[in-house]
Design an enzyme around this catalytic site. Structure first.
Site, PDB file in Angstrom:
ATOM      1  CG  ASP A  61       0.087   0.083   2.791  1.00 29.61           C
ATOM      2  OD1 ASP A  61       0.653  -0.816   2.733  1.00 29.61           O
ATOM      3  OD2 ASP A  61      -0.274   0.975   3.434  1.00 29.61           O
ATOM      4  CD  GLU A  82       4.019   2.098   6.478  1.00 35.70           C
ATOM      5  OE1 GLU A  82       4.871   2.199   7.116  1.00 35.70           O
ATOM      6  OE2 GLU A  82       3.393   2.673   5.688  1.00 35.70           O
TER       7      GLU A  82
END
Length: 145
Positions: free
Chosen positions: A82, A145
């Site tokens: 991401d 994350e």
């Protein structure tokens, strides 16, 4: 290992990274768990790993992993696919990998799609050596994350 050992992988490494950079994989509310962008990036990375002969596993689109080797013990390598949303400060298209003076720019080139592709390339290089492995190497790729 020398620089010359890595050069045969350069074009595919850059192509794989450009493919991932082209995916706007910031968190969205359109699909669970983190949006269609992170999901698309995970699926692309898993396909890359399968293309290179690694076991690919998707864990409900939260994360996935590519694996090589055998045995009970696992050496984990962790990265994420991401990116944060794009600001207005970009001078190039953030979702098109661009080379400027020998450096590559694009959303995720250094955090963390670049690290994922570098790890995948290291696994490919190790696989070429055909080692007898008593442990598994698992490249774990998160979608948030």
């Amino acid at each position: 290992m020398k620089k010359e050992d890595v050069l045969p992988y350069k074009d595919e490494l850059l192509s794989d990274l450009a493919e991932l950079v082209a995916i706007p994989s910031y968190q969205m509310d359109d699909e669970p768990p983190f949006g269609s962008g992170p999901k698309k990036a995970l699926h692309a990375a898993l396909r890359m790993g399968e293309k290179y002969g690694f076991k690919a596993v998707n864990v409900d689109d939260y994360c996935g992993y590519l694996e090589m080797g055998q045995g009970e013990e696992i050496i984990g390598v962790v990265g994420h696919l991401d990116v944060v949303p794009v600001s207005d400060s970009w001078k190039t298209d953030p979702f098109t990998m661009t080379e400027i003076d020998g450096r590559y720019y694009g959303r995720g080139t250094s955090d963390d799609k670049g690290g994922v592709v570098a790890s995948l390339t290291a696994m490919r290089m190790l696989k070429q050596l055909e080692p007898t492995m008593k442990k598994r190497i698992r490249l774990i790729m998160g979608t948030n994350e």
